[in-house]
Enzyme design. Sequence first.
Site, PDB file in Angstrom:
ATOM      1  N   GLY A 174       0.823  -1.203   0.000  1.00 32.54           N
ATOM      2  CA  GLY A 174       0.000   0.000   0.000  1.00 32.54           C
ATOM      3  C   GLY A 174       0.856   1.252   0.000  1.00 32.54           C
ATOM      4  O   GLY A 174       0.718   2.134  -0.858  1.00 32.54           O
ATOM      5  N   ASP A 175       1.763   1.334   0.948  1.00 37.39           N
ATOM      6  CA  ASP A 175       2.650   2.487   1.040  1.00 37.39           C
ATOM      7  C   ASP A 175       3.621   2.565  -0.129  1.00 37.39           C
ATOM      8  O   ASP A 175       3.838   3.636  -0.707  1.00 37.39           O
ATOM      9  CB  ASP A 175       3.456   2.421   2.344  1.00 37.39           C
ATOM     10  N   LEU A 176       4.227   1.435  -0.469  1.00 37.21           N
ATOM     11  CA  LEU A 176       5.242   1.464  -1.515  1.00 37.21           C
ATOM     12  C   LEU A 176       4.633   1.757  -2.883  1.00 37.21           C
ATOM     13  O   LEU A 176       5.249   2.440  -3.706  1.00 37.21           O
ATOM     14  CB  LEU A 176       6.008   0.142  -1.540  1.00 37.21           C
ATOM     15  N   ALA A 179       4.195   5.428  -2.955  1.00 34.39           N
ATOM     16  CA  ALA A 179       5.495   6.086  -3.091  1.00 34.39           C
ATOM     17  C   ALA A 179       5.954   6.085  -4.544  1.00 34.39           C
ATOM     18  O   ALA A 179       6.416   7.111  -5.070  1.00 34.39           O
ATOM     19  CB  ALA A 179       6.528   5.390  -2.216  1.00 34.39           C
TER      20      ALA A 179
END
Length: 393
Positions: A174-176, A179
Amino acid sequence: MNTTHTGPAPLAGVRVLDLSKILAGPYATMSLADLGADVTKVEHPDGGDPTRSWGPPFVGPDATYYLAINRGKKSVTVDLKSEEGQDVIHRILEETDVVVENFKPGSGLQRIFDYRTLSERYPHLVVLHISAFGEDGPLRDEPGYDMIAQAAGGLMSLTGEPGGAPMKAGFAMGDLGAALFGLIGVLAALVERSRTGRGQYVTTSLFECQLALHVNWATNYFATGERPAALGSGHPNLAPYQAFPASDGYFVLAVGNDNQWGSLCSAIARDELTTDPRFERNRDRVANRGDLERELSTAFASGTVEHWCDTLAAHAVPVSPIRHLDEIYADPHTAALGMIGTVDHPTLGSLQQIAFPVSFAGERPRLTSAPPVLGADTDEILGAHRPQSVVGG
């Protein structure tokens, strides 16, 4: 291990102000630093980025989580909620090209650093805002971490064994994902600014990026209307394309076309499977994946992982053992690619880091500096004469 201190810096001269924290924003700004940008990370004087305490393990005072995503930056401690701190940020913004932030939607900081206001004062500025659920819709003001995005965005429903408990992906996808898509947006905005002279407001969210990564899962659903479910290590559109048990562990094979299927059947001395109507074409194998898995599992039970990897590779069937991280980091192929470098930390000594995974003309970007100690560059960047309340001592 390879130590990388020289290399291309395509973003040299680009100045980035990192007002983000946790993972998505810091990973994007670390990538910009790897590409040569000058990145200043602003942290609160009381503890800094929360990931500094996301441990164990720790190396020195900081958690390894923080050390993984903040190399190549300078650290400045500023209280963004104070008028003095905001004045400091505005002084920095005068010479800044890119701002990355993940202020909570509707928060005071988001209002204070509203892009419409910033753009009037700094028309050249590119601002990347990363949120959990995006700029519009009923969830726009909801906060979220990586696992919330994996659950809300569908990844957990597709991960795990059939009929088993939902599982998150091993990586923080989710975060990557946010990003990396955010990084693409920033680079595109800088290219456009080179033509127009004006920056812009770039937004993305963990939720949107999860949807973007659905790819064939989405088009499968649009075509059939059938709700997809987890397939373990299996593939919704290809078979066999999964992990299989050998006598001493598991390995994976990936058959991408019918010719490779024929090679696999030859490798296991089961040529008759190529004319079995259940398995003749990929569409047949997908429709009969249960029967196929039973046939192949029986064949593979007689040999070791090493035996089957060697045998299948000799028949040009894509195959791999399932390796652990210690094995990968010690692998000569990893070393040959230069994917592990070191940075010199002022108090901790040499720290190993995973390098940026893109090369330019065969040369990998350099790892310039270690993740900074909290506030280490405050004096350098703000100067010796600044209000004590700005830096918290």
